[in-house]
Design a protein around this motif. Sequence first.
Motif, PDB file in Angstrom:
ATOM      1  N   ASP A 149      24.787  58.764  35.976  1.00  0.00           N
ATOM      2  CA  ASP A 149      23.665  58.676  36.913  1.00  0.00           C
ATOM      3  C   ASP A 149      24.082  59.115  38.312  1.00  0.00           C
ATOM      4  O   ASP A 149      23.357  59.841  38.992  1.00  0.00           O
ATOM      5  N   LEU A 150      25.255  58.664  38.740  1.00  0.00           N
ATOM      6  CA  LEU A 150      25.761  59.041  40.054  1.00  0.00           C
ATOM      7  C   LEU A 150      26.029  60.548  40.112  1.00  0.00           C
ATOM      8  O   LEU A 150      25.691  61.215  41.089  1.00  0.00           O
ATOM      9  N   ASP A 151      26.598  61.096  39.046  1.00  0.00           N
ATOM     10  CA  ASP A 151      26.853  62.536  38.997  1.00  0.00           C
ATOM     11  C   ASP A 151      25.550  63.315  39.106  1.00  0.00           C
ATOM     12  O   ASP A 151      25.463  64.296  39.845  1.00  0.00           O
ATOM     13  N   GLU A 152      24.526  62.895  38.386  1.00  0.00           N
ATOM     14  CA  GLU A 152      23.230  63.583  38.432  1.00  0.00           C
ATOM     15  C   GLU A 152      22.618  63.510  39.822  1.00  0.00           C
ATOM     16  O   GLU A 152      22.118  64.511  40.339  1.00  0.00           O
ATOM     17  N   ASN A 153      22.654  62.330  40.439  1.00  0.00           N
ATOM     18  CA  ASN A 153      22.115  62.181  41.789  1.00  0.00           C
ATOM     19  C   ASN A 153      22.892  63.031  42.790  1.00  0.00           C
ATOM     20  O   ASN A 153      22.307  63.645  43.681  1.00  0.00           O
ATOM     21  N   GLY A 154      24.209  63.054  42.642  1.00  0.00           N
ATOM     22  CA  GLY A 154      25.042  63.865  43.524  1.00  0.00           C
ATOM     23  C   GLY A 154      24.718  65.340  43.389  1.00  0.00           C
ATOM     24  O   GLY A 154      24.563  66.052  44.378  1.00  0.00           O
TER      25      GLY A 154
END
Length: 169
Positions: A149-154
């Motif tokens: 999720d963090l990777d996608e948001n980043g």
Amino acid sequence: MIPEEIRNLTHSQYLKIDGYYLTMLPRSLSNLYHFPGVPSQAKGDVFLLSDINNLSKLHSVKLHRNYISSICGIGKLKSLQEMNMFDLRDVSGYRIGELENMNDLCKLGINCFENVKDAEEACSAKLCAKRRLTDLTLCWSNTDSRNIDLDENGLDNLQPPKCLRNLSI
């Protein structure tokens, strides 16, 4: 070895150093504020300038990836045009925000993308302002502890420019 007296050439804009046997660059080279490039033909390990980020006009630096990644505060090199691989760290001076004012970049590689803390930090790179950026590479070095999720948001908040031609993830 290049003599320390090179510091007297403070307004030099062009300097070619053919250093096949060059093993050290003097610290005084960092006083050449108009110096456009750092030599790349040196054999073996070359001593990297500790104050290389003083070279505000530096647009070309072709050194081994380990040297580039060891430059704290690389964001001061606002004229740099190519950075093949910049290792992000969870330490001030090595964050993705260092890229904010490096608007002349044409080619950029970012490694250790897992060290981007959140979407807001990813946005701080201001990739959308880099109107010359045509090649972007994003890498993760630690895939075991990835937060998808963090990777996608980043990734969503990087906002690369429309002129981007090549993207490698």
